[in-house]
Design a protein around this motif. Structure first.
Motif, PDB file in Angstrom:
ATOM      1  N   THR A   1      34.027  44.515  42.643  1.00  0.00           N
ATOM      2  CA  THR A   1      33.718  44.714  41.219  1.00  0.00           C
ATOM      3  C   THR A   1      34.969  44.991  40.402  1.00  0.00           C
ATOM      4  OG1 THR A   1      33.306  47.079  41.566  1.00  0.00           O
ATOM      5  CG2 THR A   1      31.412  45.586  41.736  1.00  0.00           C
TER       6      THR A   1
ATOM      7  N   LEU B   1      36.200  35.626  36.695  1.00  0.00           N
ATOM      8  CA  LEU B   1      35.217  35.043  35.793  1.00  0.00           C
ATOM      9  C   LEU B   1      35.770  34.915  34.382  1.00  0.00           C
ATOM     10  CD1 LEU B   1      32.049  37.008  37.005  1.00  0.00           C
ATOM     11  CD2 LEU B   1      32.801  34.707  37.675  1.00  0.00           C
ATOM     12  N   PHE B   2      36.540  35.911  33.939  1.00  0.00           N
ATOM     13  CA  PHE B   2      37.105  35.895  32.592  1.00  0.00           C
ATOM     14  C   PHE B   2      38.123  34.770  32.430  1.00  0.00           C
ATOM     15  CE2 PHE B   2      40.585  37.262  29.752  1.00  0.00           C
ATOM     16  CZ  PHE B   2      39.883  37.326  28.548  1.00  0.00           C
TER      17      PHE B   2
ATOM     18  N   PRO C   1      35.501  40.325  38.016  1.00  0.00           N
ATOM     19  CA  PRO C   1      35.425  40.062  36.569  1.00  0.00           C
ATOM     20  C   PRO C   1      36.645  39.326  36.023  1.00  0.00           C
ATOM     21  CG  PRO C   1      34.638  42.259  37.038  1.00  0.00           C
ATOM     22  CD  PRO C   1      35.220  41.740  38.315  1.00  0.00           C
ATOM     23  N   SER C   2      37.820  39.590  36.576  1.00  0.00           N
ATOM     24  CA  SER C   2      39.026  38.908  36.104  1.00  0.00           C
ATOM     25  C   SER C   2      38.973  37.421  36.428  1.00  0.00           C
ATOM     26  CB  SER C   2      40.273  39.537  36.735  1.00  0.00           C
ATOM     27  OG  SER C   2      40.278  39.357  38.142  1.00  0.00           O
TER      28      SER C   2
END
Length: 365
Positions: free
Chosen positions: A320, A327-328, A324-325
């Protein structure tokens, strides 16, 4: 045909993460440029925070592949402070993956965005990355007589005046230790003997200039020095011989099952400011590293071989913190590549960003 498929699949273990990390660079640089424009008329501290946050995102992407994707097991000996600190990070140097280890420790301290590096001067020519590392506070240095002390002091002083959070990574050996390069090791040992210093077997004689300049220039800004010793488990042979550390592609191909990291915090007040005494202090730190590495590789005691002193704690990085990085940055990059205008912007960012970056990094200290 089956063998070809196996070989092709194996190579994808490296090319896929490499393509993602390199391929997202233009989108990242454009994001950084947008933040720079937005913060141009705001206090500089706001831009620095935004820059550190963006840097944290990209380095988290790197760690997604080098830690979560590879499944490497991290074993840490020593207690990493829970609070963020301004530090100089000193470590032994043996492969191109060493800078990733600094990221692994920094993210566990929630200081990943503060990581900056002292780098070999030739790395400033890397497309996009060479310029970006410099603007983020990284310092490029040349070896020996070509070392520009004034430029390094100026760069670090400008950071401390601004109150920039600092996690400055330095590899004092300057050159990567490779057990197969016997002449390099013997030359290093001969130099130590000539200077009346202890001869080292598993590390090279540390060079003091960059470390001394960094610590003295930022002494009032620093809290501590992090003395880190790293072993990649695959370097431990069946007998007492030491194998070369994995390259970055080998690391990404999951050829490094475990990394042992010995961590020690040294309060900056304990470090002598005078160059003569600092040189002795730094060499003594590397003597300690050498003794630990000798035990790790050569001890006849099975309870001591293959481990550092003390109790090693396995440290798992939650996905987690890194997914996110991916996906970003992936979400920013894919739309660019799906349209003709986006692809043109992508290519122009690589070309013009690289050219302007080379110009900037060569006229800026």
């Amino acid at each position: 045909m089956l063998l070809s498929l196996v070989v092709h699949t194996y190579s994808l273990r490296y090319w896929f993460p490499a393509a993602v990390m390199i391929g997202t660079a233009p989108a990242y640089i454009l994001s950084w440029g947008a933040c720079r424009l937005i913060s141009a008329f705001l206090p500089s501290r706001i831009f620095r925070r935004m820059d550190d946050h963006l840097y944290n995102i990209y380095q988290s992407l790197v760690l997604f592949f080098f830690e979560n994707y590879t499944g490497v097991e991290i074993v840490i000996y020593g207690d990493i402070p829970k609070n963020k600190e301004n530090v100089v990070y000193l470590s032994n140097h043996q492969c191109t993956a060493d800078w990733i280890i600094a990221d692994m420790l920094a993210i566990r301290q929630k200081a990943l965005g503060h990581v900056r590096y002292v780098l070999k001067d030739g790395l400033k020519w890397l497309p996009l990355y060479g310029w970006y590392f410099s603007q983020h506070g990284g310092v490029y240095v040349k070896r020996s007589a070509k070392f520009d002390e004034k430029a390094m002091k100026k760069k670090l002083s400008s950071q401390t005046v601004l109150g920039t959070p600092m996690y400055l990574v330095i590899f004092p050996e300057g050159t990567r230790y490779n057990p197969e390069l016997k002449k390099m090791i013997s030359d290093s040992q001969a130099f130590s003997a000539k200077e009346g210093l202890a001869v080292l077997d598993h590390v090279l004689t540390p060079r003091m200039k960059a470390s001394h300049v960094a610590i003295e220039t930022m002494r009032d800004h620093l809290d501590a020095v992090y003395d880190v010793t790293v072993v990649y488990e695959g370097t431990l042979g069946t007998s007492s011989e030491r194998h070369p550390a994995p390259s970055m592609p080998e690391f990404l191909c999951k050829e490094c099952p475990k990394v042992h990291i010995h961590f020690e915090r040294v309060d900056v007040k304990e470090i002598p400011p005078e160059s003569v005494f600092f040189r002795r202090w730094l060499h003594e730190r590397f003597e300690i590293k050498d003794q630990m590495l000798t035990t790790f590789y050569e001890s006849e005691d099975p309870d001591k071989k293959g481990r550092f002193p003390g109790e090693g704690q396995r440290s798992h990085l939650s996905i987690t913190k890194t997914l996110p990085s991916l996906l970003f940055l992936g979400g920013l990059t894919l739309p660019m590549l799906l349209t003709e205008s986006g692809r043109k912007l992508y290519v122009r960012t690589w070309v013009y960003g690289t050219l302007l970056g080379w110009l900037w990094v060569n006229v800026s200290p």
